[in-house]
Design a protein around this motif. Structure first.
Motif, PDB file in Angstrom:
ATOM      1  N   PHE A  45       0.854  -1.200   0.000  1.00 19.43           N
ATOM      2  CA  PHE A  45       0.000   0.000   0.000  1.00 19.43           C
ATOM      3  C   PHE A  45       0.887   1.247   0.000  1.00 19.43           C
ATOM      4  N   ILE A  46       1.897   1.238   0.863  1.00 19.16           N
ATOM      5  CA  ILE A  46       2.821   2.378   0.951  1.00 19.16           C
ATOM      6  C   ILE A  46       3.620   2.532  -0.340  1.00 19.16           C
ATOM      7  N   PHE A  47       4.117   1.415  -0.879  1.00 14.38           N
ATOM      8  CA  PHE A  47       4.902   1.480  -2.117  1.00 14.38           C
ATOM      9  C   PHE A  47       4.037   1.966  -3.285  1.00 14.38           C
ATOM     10  N   GLY A  48       2.772   1.551  -3.291  1.00 21.35           N
ATOM     11  CA  GLY A  48       1.858   2.015  -4.332  1.00 21.35           C
ATOM     12  C   GLY A  48       1.631   3.514  -4.244  1.00 21.35           C
ATOM     13  N   ALA A  49       1.533   4.014  -3.006  1.00 13.42           N
ATOM     14  CA  ALA A  49       1.368   5.456  -2.809  1.00 13.42           C
ATOM     15  C   ALA A  49       2.600   6.210  -3.300  1.00 13.42           C
ATOM     16  N   LEU A  50       3.781   5.663  -3.002  1.00 11.91           N
ATOM     17  CA  LEU A  50       5.022   6.325  -3.412  1.00 11.91           C
ATOM     18  C   LEU A  50       5.185   6.351  -4.931  1.00 11.91           C
ATOM     19  N   MET A  51       4.565   5.396  -5.623  1.00 10.24           N
ATOM     20  CA  MET A  51       4.630   5.395  -7.089  1.00 10.24           C
ATOM     21  C   MET A  51       4.078   6.696  -7.664  1.00 10.24           C
ATOM     22  N   SER A  52       3.125   7.297  -6.960  1.00 12.49           N
ATOM     23  CA  SER A  52       2.480   8.505  -7.463  1.00 12.49           C
ATOM     24  C   SER A  52       3.395   9.723  -7.459  1.00 12.49           C
ATOM     25  N   ILE A  53       4.509   9.657  -6.698  1.00 17.52           N
ATOM     26  CA  ILE A  53       5.458  10.771  -6.748  1.00 17.52           C
ATOM     27  C   ILE A  53       6.696  10.390  -7.553  1.00 17.52           C
ATOM     28  N   GLY A  54       6.621   9.258  -8.251  1.00 21.96           N
ATOM     29  CA  GLY A  54       7.705   8.872  -9.132  1.00 21.96           C
ATOM     30  C   GLY A  54       8.742   7.977  -8.495  1.00 21.96           C
ATOM     31  N   VAL A  55       8.413   7.357  -7.355  1.00 21.08           N
ATOM     32  CA  VAL A  55       9.336   6.435  -6.699  1.00 21.08           C
ATOM     33  C   VAL A  55       8.949   5.012  -7.086  1.00 21.08           C
ATOM     34  N   GLY A  56       9.837   4.316  -7.779  1.00 16.09           N
ATOM     35  CA  GLY A  56       9.539   2.982  -8.277  1.00 16.09           C
ATOM     36  C   GLY A  56       9.251   1.986  -7.170  1.00 16.09           C
ATOM     37  N   LEU A  57       8.354   1.044  -7.441  1.00 18.26           N
ATOM     38  CA  LEU A  57       7.956   0.032  -6.472  1.00 18.26           C
ATOM     39  C   LEU A  57       8.867  -1.183  -6.477  1.00 18.26           C
ATOM     40  N   TYR A  58       9.571  -1.424  -7.594  1.00 17.46           N
ATOM     41  CA  TYR A  58      10.324  -2.667  -7.765  1.00 17.46           C
ATOM     42  C   TYR A  58      11.304  -2.967  -6.639  1.00 17.46           C
ATOM     43  N   ALA A  59      12.238  -2.064  -6.396  1.00 16.66           N
ATOM     44  CA  ALA A  59      13.296  -2.332  -5.415  1.00 16.66           C
ATOM     45  C   ALA A  59      12.752  -2.534  -4.005  1.00 16.66           C
ATOM     46  N   PRO A  60      11.906  -1.621  -3.483  1.00 15.45           N
ATOM     47  CA  PRO A  60      11.395  -1.846  -2.128  1.00 15.45           C
ATOM     48  C   PRO A  60      10.501  -3.076  -2.031  1.00 15.45           C
ATOM     49  N   CYS A  61       9.738  -3.381  -3.072  1.00 15.15           N
ATOM     50  CA  CYS A  61       8.882  -4.576  -3.060  1.00 15.15           C
ATOM     51  C   CYS A  61       9.745  -5.835  -3.023  1.00 15.15           C
ATOM     52  N   MET A  62      10.802  -5.854  -3.823  1.00  9.52           N
ATOM     53  CA  MET A  62      11.696  -7.006  -3.827  1.00  9.52           C
ATOM     54  C   MET A  62      12.365  -7.169  -2.465  1.00  9.52           C
ATOM     55  N   ALA A  63      12.765  -6.047  -1.861  1.00  9.32           N
ATOM     56  CA  ALA A  63      13.379  -6.104  -0.539  1.00  9.32           C
ATOM     57  C   ALA A  63      12.414  -6.711   0.473  1.00  9.32           C
ATOM     58  N   MET A  64      11.166  -6.288   0.414  1.00 15.48           N
ATOM     59  CA  MET A  64      10.160  -6.787   1.351  1.00 15.48           C
ATOM     60  C   MET A  64       9.892  -8.274   1.146  1.00 15.48           C
ATOM     61  N   VAL A  65       9.765  -8.678  -0.117  1.00 12.55           N
ATOM     62  CA  VAL A  65       9.512 -10.084  -0.437  1.00 12.55           C
ATOM     63  C   VAL A  65      10.626 -10.969   0.128  1.00 12.55           C
ATOM     64  N   LEU A  66      11.865 -10.544  -0.070  1.00 12.43           N
ATOM     65  CA  LEU A  66      12.999 -11.315   0.427  1.00 12.43           C
ATOM     66  C   LEU A  66      13.064 -11.297   1.951  1.00 12.43           C
ATOM     67  N   ALA A  67      12.800 -10.127   2.547  1.00 17.75           N
ATOM     68  CA  ALA A  67      12.854  -9.997   3.997  1.00 17.75           C
ATOM     69  C   ALA A  67      11.804 -10.869   4.687  1.00 17.75           C
TER      70      ALA A  67
END
Length: 307
Positions: free
Chosen positions: A194-216
């Motif tokens: 939800f947070i990463f999706g919100a950050l997408m709206s200001i131009g912050v990509g979701l890929y890296a933080p999502c991958m970090a979370m999945v691995l964590a």
């Protein structure tokens, strides 16, 4: 269910193209000046045409890298800033609208990449869409100064996460095997997306933080691909993308070059590239993104909101 997700990816492409075409035609006939950019729709389109070749190259390269898991938002934001190809205030919208087609294409290709638990995948995607819807309504009202500050914070954090991933530190130093989540871990994944999706709206990509979370959270690294690509595709196609288009907060010509050339970049990467040394390339991108982040900060501090 996987076929439903693939079908939604195709619907997302059609919807984006339809809305972009409709809004581009409307803007091409507009003589009303935008209070932030200071340009009419006609002037904005003329500006975009001058940089069309440049933005097409950016779209191809960035989405080529995107398909390999590096992400497209950071290098695209950097290229827009360094090439002065897109007005700063329009960068978030242009990223989210222009990359919808190539990312939906990626999602279509990568759904089924691993046998990921469907409930986990769907909940993460829905959370990202909701986050983007909430934030897009806020970002479309930002002036140029606020966009610059937001991009500085977002790009700085993103570059740091990408660097951690490249060095294999933090959550990236772990390797899990789970294909799904339950209980508290599932809640964390949903809230995080939800947070990463919100950050997408200001131009912050979701890929890296999502991958970090999945691995964590102990999931198999392959789960990151359908999770991050599906989340981005659907939040852009059905979440913040239509909002940015409705408000006209994007560069129409650049969005078209990103869509067309970006889809070509995805196809080339997926079809012809099986293995490529990305370590050095990723480090170079990280350095560029850090520089770009501080350029946005410098402009935010020294220039007024309409500068």
């Amino acid at each position: 269910m996987m076929y439903v997700l693939k079908g939604l990816s195709l619907i997302g492409i059609v919807l984006c193209v339809f809305l972009m075409a409709k809004k581009t035609k409307e803007m091409a006939a507009s003589d009303e000046k935008d209070p932030v950019t200071g340009m009419t729709g006609k002037e904005l389109i003329a500006f975009g045409k001058k940089h069309a070749v440049y933005t097409a190259i950016v779209g191809f390269v960035a989405n080529f890298l995107d398909t390999l898991g590096i992400g497209s938002y950071a290098p695209t934001s950097a290229a827009f800033k360094l090439g002065k190809a897109v007005d700063d205030s329009l960068v978030p919208g242009t990223l989210n609208v222009g990359d919808t087609v190539p990312v939906c294409f990626e999602a279509f290709l990568f759904f089924g990449f691993v046998d990921m638990d469907m409930l986990t995948l769907v909940l993460m995607i829905v959370a990202a869409i909701l986050g983007s819807l909430v934030m897009a309504g806020i970002v479309t009202k930002f002036d140029r100064k606020k966009v610059r500050y937001a991009l500085f914070v977002g790009l700085f954090l993103l570059a740091t996460v990408v660097l951690m991933r490249n060095l294999g530190v933090g959550p990236f130093g772990t390797q899990g095997t789970a294909l799904g989540l339950t209980g508290g871990k599932l809640v964390i994944a949903v809230v995080g997306n939800f947070i990463f999706g919100a950050l997408m709206s200001i131009g912050v990509g979701l890929y890296a933080p999502c991958m970090a979370m999945v691995l964590a959270l102990g999931m198999d690294a392959g789960c990151a691909f359908p999770a991050m690509m599906g989340s981005c595709a659907f939040l852009m196609a059905f979440g913040n993308g239509p909002k940015f288009i409705k408000e006209g907060k994007f560069d129409p010509i650049c969005a078209w070059t990103q869509a067309i050339a970006g889809a070509a970049g995805v196809f080339v990467a997926y079809t012809f590239v099986s293995s490529i040394p990305l370590d050095l390339l990723t480090k170079v991108i990280v350095v560029i993104v850090y520089i770009t982040a501080f350029l946005y900060l410098k402009d935010a501090i020294k220039k007024g909101s309409a500068a």
